[in-house]
Design a protein around this motif. Structure first.
Motif, PDB file in Angstrom:
ATOM      1  N   UNK A 297       0.805  -1.219   0.000  1.00  0.00           N
ATOM      2  CA  UNK A 297       0.000   0.000   0.000  1.00  0.00           C
ATOM      3  C   UNK A 297       0.839   1.272   0.000  1.00  0.00           C
ATOM      4  N   UNK A 298       0.409   2.246  -0.816  1.00  0.00           N
ATOM      5  CA  UNK A 298       1.025   3.582  -0.774  1.00  0.00           C
ATOM      6  C   UNK A 298       0.268   4.470   0.208  1.00  0.00           C
ATOM      7  N   UNK A 299      -1.031   4.175   0.366  1.00  0.00           N
ATOM      8  CA  UNK A 299      -1.886   5.055   1.185  1.00  0.00           C
ATOM      9  C   UNK A 299      -2.783   4.230   2.095  1.00  0.00           C
ATOM     10  N   UNK A 300      -2.954   4.697   3.318  1.00  0.00           N
ATOM     11  CA  UNK A 300      -3.927   4.097   4.234  1.00  0.00           C
ATOM     12  C   UNK A 300      -4.961   5.151   4.581  1.00  0.00           C
ATOM     13  N   UNK A 301      -6.218   4.810   4.360  1.00  0.00           N
ATOM     14  CA  UNK A 301      -7.317   5.680   4.784  1.00  0.00           C
ATOM     15  C   UNK A 301      -8.082   4.926   5.868  1.00  0.00           C
ATOM     16  N   UNK A 302      -8.188   5.541   7.018  1.00  0.00           N
ATOM     17  CA  UNK A 302      -8.911   4.933   8.132  1.00  0.00           C
ATOM     18  C   UNK A 302     -10.364   5.386   8.084  1.00  0.00           C
ATOM     19  N   UNK A 303     -11.290   4.435   8.093  1.00  0.00           N
ATOM     20  CA  UNK A 303     -12.712   4.775   8.152  1.00  0.00           C
ATOM     21  C   UNK A 303     -13.225   4.467   9.554  1.00  0.00           C
ATOM     22  N   UNK A 304     -13.594   5.509  10.286  1.00  0.00           N
ATOM     23  CA  UNK A 304     -13.977   5.255  11.685  1.00  0.00           C
ATOM     24  C   UNK A 304     -15.157   6.112  12.153  1.00  0.00           C
ATOM     25  N   UNK A 305     -16.036   5.520  12.931  1.00  0.00           N
ATOM     26  CA  UNK A 305     -17.008   6.325  13.654  1.00  0.00           C
ATOM     27  C   UNK A 305     -16.316   6.871  14.909  1.00  0.00           C
ATOM     28  N   UNK A 306     -17.008   7.683  15.667  1.00  0.00           N
ATOM     29  CA  UNK A 306     -16.458   8.166  16.930  1.00  0.00           C
ATOM     30  C   UNK A 306     -17.223   7.518  18.074  1.00  0.00           C
ATOM     31  N   UNK A 307     -16.472   6.887  18.977  1.00  0.00           N
ATOM     32  CA  UNK A 307     -17.088   6.213  20.124  1.00  0.00           C
ATOM     33  C   UNK A 307     -16.523   6.826  21.391  1.00  0.00           C
ATOM     34  N   UNK A 308     -17.381   7.344  22.242  1.00  0.00           N
ATOM     35  CA  UNK A 308     -16.933   7.972  23.491  1.00  0.00           C
ATOM     36  C   UNK A 308     -15.848   9.018  23.213  1.00  0.00           C
ATOM     37  N   UNK A 309     -16.069   9.757  22.146  1.00  0.00           N
ATOM     38  CA  UNK A 309     -15.186  10.878  21.817  1.00  0.00           C
ATOM     39  C   UNK A 309     -13.976  10.526  20.971  1.00  0.00           C
ATOM     40  N   UNK A 310     -13.716   9.234  20.739  1.00  0.00           N
ATOM     41  CA  UNK A 310     -12.493   8.874  20.016  1.00  0.00           C
ATOM     42  C   UNK A 310     -12.702   7.710  19.066  1.00  0.00           C
ATOM     43  N   UNK A 311     -11.580   7.072  18.724  1.00  0.00           N
ATOM     44  CA  UNK A 311     -11.610   5.972  17.752  1.00  0.00           C
ATOM     45  C   UNK A 311     -12.374   4.771  18.294  1.00  0.00           C
ATOM     46  N   UNK A 312     -13.048   4.061  17.402  1.00  0.00           N
ATOM     47  CA  UNK A 312     -13.629   2.771  17.766  1.00  0.00           C
ATOM     48  C   UNK A 312     -12.469   1.844  18.200  1.00  0.00           C
ATOM     49  N   UNK A 313     -12.642   1.037  19.254  1.00  0.00           N
ATOM     50  CA  UNK A 313     -11.536   0.201  19.739  1.00  0.00           C
ATOM     51  C   UNK A 313     -10.914  -0.700  18.664  1.00  0.00           C
ATOM     52  N   UNK A 314     -11.709  -1.208  17.735  1.00  0.00           N
ATOM     53  CA  UNK A 314     -11.131  -2.052  16.663  1.00  0.00           C
ATOM     54  C   UNK A 314     -10.200  -1.227  15.777  1.00  0.00           C
ATOM     55  N   UNK A 315     -10.570   0.039  15.554  1.00  0.00           N
ATOM     56  CA  UNK A 315      -9.720   0.925  14.747  1.00  0.00           C
ATOM     57  C   UNK A 315      -8.446   1.263  15.523  1.00  0.00           C
ATOM     58  N   UNK A 316      -8.618   1.490  16.809  1.00  0.00           N
ATOM     59  CA  UNK A 316      -7.457   1.790  17.662  1.00  0.00           C
ATOM     60  C   UNK A 316      -6.441   0.642  17.582  1.00  0.00           C
ATOM     61  N   UNK A 317      -6.949  -0.590  17.667  1.00  0.00           N
ATOM     62  CA  UNK A 317      -6.093  -1.781  17.577  1.00  0.00           C
ATOM     63  C   UNK A 317      -5.396  -1.831  16.214  1.00  0.00           C
TER      64      UNK A 317
END
Ligand code: FEO
Length: 394
Positions: A297-317
Motif C-alpha cells: 500500500x502507498x496510502x492508508x485511509x482509516x474509516x472510523x465512527x467516533x465512540x466515546x469521543x475517540x476511535x472505535x476500539x477495533x480501529x485503535x487496535x
C-alpha cells in the motif's frame, strides 16, 4: 511426519503443526505452521539445525531416533525464540556431549529464557565456520530476522542456506518443497508482513551479505523449502526494496451505517481514478489479510465512527498494528462520521507519528453524509491521485 532426505546426509526432522491457529497469542495462523529442524551428518561430526516448538518435542525426538542418531556434536541455534529453541533443554539432556552454537546475543538469551548452562553454549563470530568433516557450516550474523540475536547458517558443500525465520511461511503442508508457489507466496507474504516488515530497513541493509553465497536451496524453519531460491529472493526484493504500489488500504468500522456509506462512495471514487483499493471491515476481517495488503500500500485511509469521543476500539487496535508493522505507506487520512464531537484525527496522528507519512485532509461529518461530504470525498480521492502520480505509482 517422518524424517525426509534433502541431500546426502541432510534431513528434515521437524514437526508440522496442522492445528495451531495463533502465534505469540497475537498472529492468526489460518493455515497452521511447521517448525523445521534439520539433521546434518558429516563424515566426522553431526549437527542439528534448530529444534522445534516445545509442544512438538516428541516429534523431533522420534525423528532423531528413526535416523538412529546416537550422538550429536552440535545444535545450531539460529534464533532464541521458543518455537525453535524450546526443545533445546531436552535435546541437551538426551545428547550430553552436544554443544549449542549461537551468536553471543543468542547465547545470553538462551541462558535467560531457557536456563541453559553457559558451558553448554559456544558463541560464534560472524563468518566463523565449523567442520563436520566433509561438510562445513558457516554462520552469518543477520540481526533482527526476527530478534536482535538471529543468524543464518550456510552449508557450503551442499549450497543450502538455513535462515530460520527469514524467508519462512506459516503453512502446514505435506509438501517438503514449495511446489504450489501460489499458495506459498500468499503464506510467505503474510509471514513477511507480520514478522519481518517491522525490520524492513535492517533487512535491506543486510541483504547484500547473501550475494557472496551460491545458494541452491533455502531451508527456512517455517513452511516449505525452496529448491528455486529465486522465487522467495525475488519476492523479498519486491517487498523490501521496491516502492509501494498504486494501492489504497481502507480499514474501517461502521456502527450505524454512516461511515459505511462514505467508505463505499470513496472506494468508487478511487476506482474511477484508476487507484486500486482493498477495504477491510475490521469487525469481520482477519488482520493477517490487512497486514498482507499493507506490504504494497502507498496510502492508508482509516474509516472510523467516533465512540466515546475517540476511535472505535477495533480501529485503535488496527492503527497500532499498522504503526508497529511499519509498512512502506506514504500517505494517510481519515474518513468517518461522528455524533457531537471527535478526537479521531489527533489520535490517528499520534499513533502514526512514528511512520513517515504525509497526512491528507480528513473528511469527517457530523451525522449522515450529505452532498458536501461526497464532494469532500471526491477532493480527497483527487488528492490521492495527485500524490500517487507525483511518485510515479500510476
Ligand atoms: Fe519462528 Fe521468531 O520464531
Amino acid at each position: 511426519m517422518n524424517p525426509r532426505l534433502i541431500k546426502d546426509g541432510v534431513y528434515w526432522v521437524g514437526a508440522v503443526d496442522w492445528d495451531r491457529r495463533l502465534f505469540d497469542e497475537l498472529i492468526p495462523l489460518p493455515d497452521g505452521t511447521s517448525y523445521n529442524a534439520y539433521f546434518i551428518a558429516g563424515n566426522n561430526k553431526t549437527a542439528l539445525i534448530d529444534t522445534v516448538d516445545p509442544t512438538m518435542t516428541n516429534v523431533l525426538i522420534r525423528n532423531l531416533k528413526l535416523l538412529n542418531v546416537k550422538h550429536l556434536d552440535y545444535v545450531i541455534a539460529n534464533h532464541a525464540e521458543q518455537d525453535h529453541s524450546g526443545t533445546l533443554p531436552t535435546i541437551l539432556d538426551l545428547y550430553p556431549d552436544a554443544k549449542v552454537i549461537a551468536t553471543p546475543k543468542c547465547k545470553d538469551l538462551l541462558m535467560d529464557l531457557l536456563l541453559i548452562p553457559e558451558d553448554r553454549i559456544r558463541a560464534v563470530k560472524d563468518g566463523e565456520t565449523i567442520s563436520l568433516g566433509d561438510k562445513t557450516l558457516e554462520f552469518i550474523h543477520f540481526p533482527w530476522v526476527h530478534w536482535p540475536e538471529t543468524m543464518l547458517t550456510y552449508l557450503r558443500e551442499d549450497s543450502i542456506l538455513f535462515p530460520c525465520d527469514l524467508f519462512g511461511s506459516h503453512l502446514a503442508t505435506s509438501d517438503l518443497y514449495a511446489t504450489d508457489e501460489a499458495t506459498v507466496y500468499e503464506a510467505a507474504k503474510r509471514y513477511y508482513a507480520e514478522i519481518m516488515m517491522p525490520f524492513r530497513l535492517i533487512i535491506k541493509r543486510n541483504m547484500d551479505k547473501l550475494s557472496k553465497f551460491n545458494i541452491d536451496v533455502i531451508a527456512p524453519s517455517h513452511g516449505p523449502i525452496y529448491r528455486n531460491p529465486n522465487f522467495i529472493l525475488e519476492a523479498y526484493k519486491d517487498w523490501v526494496y521496491n516502492p509501494p504500489k498504486n494501492l489504497v488500504v481502507l480499514p474501517y468500522i461502521s456502527m450505524h451505517g454512516s461511515t459505511k456509506v462514505m467508505v463505499e462512495y470513496f472506494v468508487s471514487a478511487l476506482v474511477e481514478r484508476n487507484i486500486k483499493v482493498q477495504q477491510f471491515n475490521l469487525s469481520k476481517t482477519d488482520v493477517g489479510k490487512l497486514a498482507i495488503a499493507l506490504v504494497d500500500a502507498a496510502t492508508v485511509i482509516i474509516g472510523t465512527p467516533t465512540v466515546l469521543g475517540g476511535l472505535h476500539p477495533n480501529i485503535l487496535y488496527a492503527a497500532h498494528l499498522i504503526s508497529a508493522l511499519r509498512p512502506k505507506i506514504m500517505f494517510a487520512s481519515i474518513i468517518g462520521s461522528y455524533g457531537w464531537g471527535t478526537t479521531v484525527t489527533q489520535q490517528i496522528s499520534q499513533i502514526f507519528s512514528r511512520l513517515k507519512v504525509e497526512f491528507l485532509e480528513p473528511v469527517l461529518v457530523k451525522g449522515y453524509p450529505r452532498e458536501e461530504t461526497f464532494k469532500a470525498l471526491d477532493k480527497l480521492a483527487d488528492e490521492i491521485l495527485r500524490c500517487h502520480e507525483k511518485h510515479g505509482l500510476l
